[in-house]
Enzyme design. Structure first.
Site, PDB file in Angstrom:
ATOM      1  N   ASP A   1      -0.463   0.959   2.184  1.00 53.41           N
ATOM      2  CA  ASP A   1      -1.593   1.310   1.086  1.00 53.41           C
ATOM      3  C   ASP A   1      -2.348  -0.140   1.431  1.00 53.41           C
ATOM      4  O   ASP A   1      -1.957  -1.149   1.279  1.00 53.41           O
ATOM      5  CB  ASP A   1      -0.591   0.910  -0.318  1.00 53.41           C
ATOM      6  CG  ASP A   1      -1.338   1.138  -1.449  1.00 53.41           C
ATOM      7  OD1 ASP A   1      -2.702   1.223  -1.241  1.00 53.41           O
ATOM      8  OD2 ASP A   1      -0.887   1.288  -2.534  1.00 53.41           O
TER       9      ASP A   1
ATOM     10  N   ASP B   1      -3.860   3.976 -12.479  1.00 54.42           N
ATOM     11  CA  ASP B   1      -4.008   2.940 -11.346  1.00 54.42           C
ATOM     12  C   ASP B   1      -5.062   1.976 -11.522  1.00 54.42           C
ATOM     13  O   ASP B   1      -6.271   2.275 -11.569  1.00 54.42           O
ATOM     14  CB  ASP B   1      -4.229   3.944 -10.073  1.00 54.42           C
ATOM     15  CG  ASP B   1      -4.775   3.153  -8.818  1.00 54.42           C
ATOM     16  OD1 ASP B   1      -4.228   1.838  -8.957  1.00 54.42           O
ATOM     17  OD2 ASP B   1      -5.245   3.534  -7.883  1.00 54.42           O
TER      18      ASP B   1
ATOM     19  N   LYS C   1      -8.702  -8.070 -10.107  1.00 51.11           N
ATOM     20  CA  LYS C   1      -7.256  -7.997  -9.803  1.00 51.11           C
ATOM     21  C   LYS C   1      -6.940  -9.166  -8.997  1.00 51.11           C
ATOM     22  O   LYS C   1      -5.778  -9.742  -8.842  1.00 51.11           O
ATOM     23  CB  LYS C   1      -6.884  -6.697  -9.294  1.00 51.11           C
ATOM     24  CG  LYS C   1      -5.556  -6.181  -8.959  1.00 51.11           C
ATOM     25  CD  LYS C   1      -5.500  -4.904  -8.737  1.00 51.11           C
ATOM     26  CE  LYS C   1      -4.212  -4.455  -8.513  1.00 51.11           C
ATOM     27  NZ  LYS C   1      -4.017  -3.062  -7.946  1.00 51.11           N
TER      28      LYS C   1
ATOM     29  N   GLU D   1       2.777   0.443  -6.429  1.00 51.53           N
ATOM     30  CA  GLU D   1       1.776   1.453  -6.049  1.00 51.53           C
ATOM     31  C   GLU D   1       2.238   2.386  -4.914  1.00 51.53           C
ATOM     32  O   GLU D   1       2.184   3.515  -4.992  1.00 51.53           O
ATOM     33  CB  GLU D   1       0.428   0.510  -5.597  1.00 51.53           C
ATOM     34  CG  GLU D   1      -0.467  -0.088  -6.841  1.00 51.53           C
ATOM     35  CD  GLU D   1      -1.363  -0.798  -6.351  1.00 51.53           C
ATOM     36  OE1 GLU D   1      -1.619  -0.926  -5.189  1.00 51.53           O
ATOM     37  OE2 GLU D   1      -2.045  -1.421  -7.299  1.00 51.53           O
TER      38      GLU D   1
END
Length: 598
Positions: A197, A27, A79, A175
């Site tokens: 999420d 992850d 990210k 994800e």
């Protein structure tokens, strides 16, 4: 008689470390990253030697711009930059962004420049190193998770980062899909579930159907620019209005701490700034409502009614904010599930998928394409070829023709997004089909084939039916790192392998020495009044020598000083143990001890 193997703390091998084939799940998060291993459906998140399962997604640099675990300069939330063009991120008020590769952004630190891909690769290297140390073997094959709403450019950039880190990506998995796999297998759930999420930098909402080990993504949505970082920014901006002289980057750090405190408290404070849950809810109302609108959109796309959904699974560290669960309870008459660790569940699902890919399993994963992919046509309009929420992997063919007599070539502009005009969508690539036979306009039959793989990455083929003219490309985003640049980076890594290894060894021994100095000083201060003068002087001398060796920055010298210091440390440890033991015995009578011994 039973025989036992005894290992140092943190060094116990996992039961599957000797398997021939090994694949792990990663992850790669905005705020934190994790790596996990699955064996027969049982998953273990791999910890470092101190028992930490979470690796902060932060890379530190010294003043020269070299990567240094103890450097004062740091880059976090990278990210949010990966797979973006310079134009998209040039106005960052946190980093010094420059155009370093024909529209690719780079972050200037000291005299060095790093792309988001390179910084992401460093995070992946740390995870790889952690796994190899724990497993006692080389690790290369991985499944990496990405936000469901990551476009082709961001997905490709993630794979490039893995390549630089020496990892072979078996699959990119969304994800929320990974979370559903972990949750569904762990809880044996059946039915239709929303996966909400909310991570540090992205928000995904997916509706999945789980039935007899089949995990099918029905619809997905989200925002790759919405996450916990945005909540931090709102708090930071409020703080800057109240506290004079506070730097923005420091305000962000404090804001995150205050936000986390509100998980268990009604209010959090810093100097003259007070943040209550009520104030926080008011401050972030628009952000929370945005996630609700996106959730409703996914429900509408699935053509289900809310009462037909079995539950909402919460994923991502930012779902710990009480305001999230409270809002979801107010809006949706659906059971909310948060009984698995929201930080670990995505890595666990990736590990399960990794095991499935190398060894096979009974569960089947069916994912979707999150954003439409199409072509720019006359007038700047978009002809959508692959609609969003199409099941992947998939193949689509569309036929076109020429608009001028004798036209010998055709330019294709590939875009991704839901807008009607190409200029409002993400440009993925441009390529030209040349050598079309000379014919009247409208006669040539030109077919274009879009193939989207299980990673959500695109390959395009175009050909003219009456001839052998053909063109195939693997879509490289207009501002993606060129393959020759990636190759150069890899060659640089290989050519500097020994140098990098030595640098890593130096950092490791420095870390060990600094930790030792800290521990010795802690114990010494605790029992200072009980130490003999000679031992005090011996400890002080040993600490000073060790500090001096650290300043000289030489691995061999630091190791030598640590070795010389061992005898002194043993004396200190014995004294500490003796005092601890004697304190336990205070107030206990001899006859009581005799009774205990019988």
């Amino acid at each position: 008689m039973n025989l036992y193997d005894i290992y140092e703390p943190g060094q116990t091998p996992l039961p599957h470390q000797n398997d021939d084939i090994l694949a792990l799940g990663i992850d790669l998060g905005t705020t934190n990253s994790l790596i996990a291993l699955a064996k027969d459906g049982k998953v273990e998140v791999i910890c470092d030697e101190f028992g930490n399962s979470i690796l902060p997604s932060i890379i530190h640099f010294n003043d020269n711009g070299d990567i240094d675990h103890y450097g004062k300069n740091s880059v976090s939330s990278i990210k949010r930059f990966i797979g973006k063009s310079y134009e998209e991120v040039k106005n960052s008020n946190i980093y010094n962004i420059i155009d370093c590769y024909e529209g690719n952004p780079g972050i200037k630190i000291g005299s060095k420049i790093y792309t988001p891909v390179e910084i992401s690769a460093e995070i992946l290297k740390q995870l790889k190193k952690r796994a190899e140390k724990a497993l006692g073997r080389e690790v290369s094959k991985v499944v990496i998770t990405v936000p469901a709403y990551f476009d082709d450019a961001k997905r490709l950039a993630t794979k490039d980062a893995a390549l630089l880190a020496g990892l072979d990506v078996l699959r990119l998995i969304n994800e929320p899909t990974a979370a559903a796999v972990a949750y569904g297998l762990d809880k044996k759930k059946q039915g239709q579930y929303l996966v909400y999420d909310l991570g540090g930098g992205t928000f995904d909402i997916s509706l999945l159907k789980m039935e007899n080990d089949i995990f099918q993504v029905v619809a997905t949505g989200g925002d790759s620019e919405l996450g916990g970082d945005d909540f931090d920014k709102l708090i930071a901006e409020e703080m800057l209005k109240t506290i004079d002289g506070l730097l923005y980057k420091e305000a962000l750090r404090i804001a995150r701490k205050l936000k986390e405190e509100l998980t268990d408290k009604e209010k959090a404070e810093y100097e003259n700034f007070t943040l209550t849950r009520e104030h926080f809810a008011s401050l972030t109302k628009d952000l929370v409502n945005k996630t609700i609108k996106l959730t409703n959109k996914v429900i509408n796309d699935s053509r289900l009614l809310p009462n037909e959904i079995n539950g909402i699974v919460l994923v991502g560290g930012s779902t710990r904010m009480p305001v999230i669960k409270e809002k979801l309870k107010d809006i949706f008459p659906i059971t909310i599930y948060d009984d698995l660790d929201p930080d670990k569940i995505v890595a666990e699902g990736a590990a399960i998928q990794a095991e499935s890919l190398i060894k096979g399993s009974n569960h089947l994963l069916v994912d979707v394409n999150p954003l439409s992919i199409g072509l720019e046509i006359m007038g700047g309009m978009v002809e959508k070829i692959i609609p969003r929420n199409s099941t992947i992997p998939a193949s689509f063919i569309q036929e076109f023709t020429t608009y001028q007599d004798g036209q010998s070539g055709m330019l294709f502009h590939i875009v991704q997004g839901e807008r009607e005009l190409a200029k409002d969508c993400r440009s993925l690539a441009k390529f030209e089909l040349k050598g079309i036979p000379s014919m009247k306009a409208g006669i040539p039959r030109i077919k274009i084939k879009f193939v989207i793989d299980a990673d959500g990455l695109l390959t395009i083929s175009a050909w003219e039916e009456t001839s052998s003219v053909r063109q195939t490309i693997h879509v490289q985003p207009s501002y993606g790192l060129p393959h020759e640049v990636i190759r150069t980076m890899l060659f640089d890594a290989i050519s500097h392998a020994e140098e990098d290894l030595n640098a890593r060894k130096l950092l490791e021994v420095k870390s060990e020495a600094e930790r030792l100095i800290y521990q010795v000083n802690q114990v010494k201060s605790e029992i200072e009044n009980y130490l003999e003068k000679d031992l005090k002087e011996e400890i002080s001398l040993g600490v000073d020598e060790l500090k001096r060796s650290l300043e000289l920055n030489k691995q061999d010298l630091i190791s030598t000083e640590m070795k010389k210091f061992e005898n002194t440390i043993e004396k200190l440890a014995e004294k500490h143990l003796e005092l601890k033991f004697s304190s336990k015995l205070q107030g206990i009578k001899i006859e009581d001890l005799e009774k205990l011994s019988k």
